[in-house]
Design a protein around this motif. Structure first.
Motif, PDB file in Angstrom:
ATOM      1  N   VAL A  44      15.272  -1.851  -6.855  1.00  0.00           N
ATOM      2  CA  VAL A  44      14.245  -1.938  -5.639  1.00  0.00           C
ATOM      3  C   VAL A  44      14.193  -0.628  -5.388  1.00  0.00           C
ATOM      4  O   VAL A  44      15.028   0.154  -5.026  1.00  0.00           O
ATOM      5  N   GLY A  45      12.784  -0.221  -4.898  1.00  0.00           N
ATOM      6  CA  GLY A  45      12.611   1.137  -4.301  1.00  0.00           C
ATOM      7  C   GLY A  45      11.930   0.571  -3.041  1.00  0.00           C
ATOM      8  O   GLY A  45      10.811   0.096  -2.765  1.00  0.00           O
ATOM      9  N   CYS A  46      12.602   1.024  -1.788  1.00  0.00           N
ATOM     10  CA  CYS A  46      12.233   0.950  -0.609  1.00  0.00           C
ATOM     11  C   CYS A  46      11.426   2.387  -0.026  1.00  0.00           C
ATOM     12  O   CYS A  46      12.017   3.358   0.152  1.00  0.00           O
ATOM     13  N   PHE A  47      10.058   2.187   0.086  1.00  0.00           N
ATOM     14  CA  PHE A  47       9.362   3.424   0.607  1.00  0.00           C
ATOM     15  C   PHE A  47       9.355   3.561   1.950  1.00  0.00           C
ATOM     16  O   PHE A  47       8.240   3.454   2.579  1.00  0.00           O
ATOM     17  N   ALA A  77      -1.841  -4.049  -1.844  1.00  0.00           N
ATOM     18  CA  ALA A  77      -2.041  -3.400  -0.544  1.00  0.00           C
ATOM     19  C   ALA A  77      -1.385  -4.226   0.704  1.00  0.00           C
ATOM     20  O   ALA A  77      -0.772  -3.719   1.441  1.00  0.00           O
ATOM     21  N   LYS A  78      -0.767  -5.447   0.289  1.00  0.00           N
ATOM     22  CA  LYS A  78      -0.359  -6.152   1.312  1.00  0.00           C
ATOM     23  C   LYS A  78       1.262  -6.705   0.844  1.00  0.00           C
ATOM     24  O   LYS A  78       1.515  -6.586  -0.303  1.00  0.00           O
ATOM     25  N   ILE A  86       8.545  -1.591  -2.092  1.00  0.00           N
ATOM     26  CA  ILE A  86       8.213  -2.279  -0.863  1.00  0.00           C
ATOM     27  C   ILE A  86       8.260  -1.317   0.246  1.00  0.00           C
ATOM     28  O   ILE A  86       8.814  -0.148   0.102  1.00  0.00           O
ATOM     29  N   ARG A  87       7.704  -1.710   1.265  1.00  0.00           N
ATOM     30  CA  ARG A  87       7.965  -1.021   2.528  1.00  0.00           C
ATOM     31  C   ARG A  87       8.942  -1.897   3.631  1.00  0.00           C
ATOM     32  O   ARG A  87       9.721  -2.514   2.835  1.00  0.00           O
ATOM     33  N   ASN A 112       0.891  -1.159   0.097  1.00  0.00           N
ATOM     34  CA  ASN A 112      -0.071  -0.027  -0.018  1.00  0.00           C
ATOM     35  C   ASN A 112       0.838   1.328  -0.014  1.00  0.00           C
ATOM     36  O   ASN A 112       0.641   2.150   0.787  1.00  0.00           O
ATOM     37  N   VAL A 113       1.968   1.306  -0.851  1.00  0.00           N
ATOM     38  CA  VAL A 113       2.651   2.464  -0.977  1.00  0.00           C
ATOM     39  C   VAL A 113       1.838   3.449  -1.489  1.00  0.00           C
ATOM     40  O   VAL A 113       0.698   3.583  -1.808  1.00  0.00           O
TER      41      VAL A 113
END
Length: 506
Positions: A162-165, A122-123, A142-143, A102-103
């Motif tokens: 990879v984008g880590c939000f 969302a998950k 991802i978070r 859910n970014v």
């Protein structure tokens, strides 16, 4: 290996690339690059992110439309000849991005406006789910709950980044990512204000025992008391880790009449009248409130354990909004039960539930949950330090910006596991036959020589290279090449012995 096959129309951001099948020399992350000292020092000079800022000399740009027919709109004034040229790949294949947990919807919109195919969920996904589907994607966002392991990267045949939000990247195997030629980006400072404000609120709630009074009222009990309740004005706040969050907290606390001490592993200039102390024990002994703001590293594990808790003032309060492994929570529970501490606020835990819901924060998780929940004057929150609309919006903009910049132009500035390399964007004023090669390779002798021999008879107009541990990254712009020459250069660079991944943008 090429990108996914075109589906009939030429999408503007489909990327051609060669990836080595089995890299023989595993890259490593430079020792100290992620150290507490390094992070604290670097954080003092970090600039805030702006939407889609390019490299030095490049204007800000955005793109509107869908599919391959997208109109470019420029968001700052400038001559048309100086604007970035929309690069297209040598071979066609839609860029597919997977966004989990859910970014920010703003980030989703930014990426879709680029013409990328974005799958939003969302998950978090399990390792098995990721291994089954990651091979379809060129980027993943991802978070904190999605774990990207070496097994996942071995299945990620097309993955570029990879984008880590979020702030941290400990949920990603950074060495495995670098070995696969995958850059990892995060947003280390965008939620600083949100965390600092939460700490201020927690200090007031602890000093007034608001959590206990609220729980009593919900249970129907009226308990109007003043014993053990204090103002924060005139009290001493000790900050462990004087980075972006710690320094912002320092300013907010002083504005409320508090005195501020801080401990950091490097000498840092104070803001306001804050004062740095040389030893952690000195800070603990002098502070009414102790707030932790350090990264998760081997040297910060159990930084606050039984000896440090015993060194704190009797009746003092401990606040941890940093990482779950920084505090020995069973020892903290003992200190609270014994009455040595006046209370605590804990937002992070060693192991946290994978999803929201009832009966998830239980003893089966860490083993101390029921004891901690029973302690008086304790605020427990579910890792919400940076969970504000403002913080998530800023994180979304910053990480989406990094994704766009890397995919569209090859710039890796801000990568946490990867050489940081950038070049001025190819503009409308440049000739139409300029092409950019993005070459990830093993940092071994002769690797650049092999590439330069391939480029020796061509006009190299810009070039930049850097290395980090065993992985290196080269950006090079070549002019005056026709379609046949582009193909030849691209194929030959992708076949060099040191190649990990080669892309071409033109």
């Amino acid at each position: 290996m090429n990108g996914s096959t075109a589906n009939g129309s030429a999408a503007a951001h489909q990327q051609a690339f060669h990836r080595a099948v089995a890299p023989s020399s595993p890259p490593v992350v430079v020792a100290g690059a992620g150290s507490f000292a390094g992070m604290m020092a670097a954080s003092q000079g970090a600039a805030p992110a702006v939407p889609f800022s390019g490299s030095a000399g490049s204007p800000t740009a955005s793109y509107a439309g869908a599919g391959s027919q997208r109109a470019r709109s420029i968001s700052i004034p400038g001559k048309p000849s100086s604007m970035p040229r929309l690069l297209t790949p040598f071979d066609q294949g839609d860029i597919r991005i997977l966004l989990l947990e859910n970014v920010s919807q703003g980030a989703v919109d930014m990426l879709r406006q680029q013409g990328y195919q974005v799958d939003f969920h969302a998950k978090a996904w399990s390792e098995d789910e990721l291994c089954d589907k990651i091979g379809q994607y060129h980027a993943i966002g991802i978070r904190s709950k999605t774990k990207l392991t070496a097994k996942v990267f071995r299945r990620a045949e097309k993955l570029l980044l990879v984008g880590c939000f979020c702030i941290g990247t400990n949920q990603v195997d950074l060495t495995a990512a670098a070995k696969a030629g995958v850059a990892v980006f995060n947003s280390p400072f965008a939620n600083s204000r949100s965390v600092a404000e939460l700490v201020i609120g927690e200090m007031i709630c602890l000093s007034r025992q608001l959590a206990d009074r609220t729980n009593e009222m919900r249970a129907g009990e009226w308990n109007k008391v003043s014993k053990g309740c204090y103002e924060v004005r005139g009290k001493v706040l000790g900050i462990v880790g004087y980075g972006h969050i710690g320094s912002q907290l320092s300013v907010l606390a002083e504005s409320m009449g508090m005195s501020v001490l801080y401990y950091d592993v490097v000498p840092l200039m104070p803001l306001g009248t804050a004062r740095q102390v040389e030893k952690l024990e000195d800070l603990l002994a002098a502070s009414d409130f102790v707030s932790l703001h350090v990264p998760e590293l081997p040297e910060t594990k159990n930084l606050i354990a039984a000896p440090q808790l015993a060194a704190m003032r009797k009746g003092a309060y401990l606040l941890n909004n940093a990482r779950g492994t920084v505090v020995d929570l069973p020892a903290l529970t003992d200190a609270l039960d014994a009455g040595h501490l006046g209370g605590a606020a804990i937002d992070v835990f060693p192991r946290e539930p994978a999803a929201n819901g009832k009966d998830t924060f239980v003893d089966a998780l860490n083993g101390f949950e029921s004891r901690l929940r029973a302690c008086k004057n304790v605020i427990l929150t579910p890792h919400i330090g940076g969970s504000t609309e403002e913080a998530q919006t800023m994180i979304g903009i910053e990480v989406a910006n990094a994704i766009i910049r890397y995919i569209n132009f090859g710039g890796s500035t801000g990568a946490v596991n990867f050489p940081e390399v950038d070049l001025r964007v190819i503009t409308q004023a440049d000739s139409d036959d300029v092409v950019r090669f993005c070459h990830v390779h093993h940092n071994v002798p002769g690797s650049l020589k092999a590439v330069n021999e391939i480029l020796g008879n061509h006009n190299v107009v810009k070039q930049n290279s850097d290395s980090r541990g065993d992985v290196a990254y080269l950006l090079v712009d070549v002019a005056g090449v026709d379609e046949e020459a582009k193909r030849e250069i691209y194929e030959r660079i992708g076949q060099t012995k040191a190649n990990v991944l080669t892309r071409m943008l033109s």
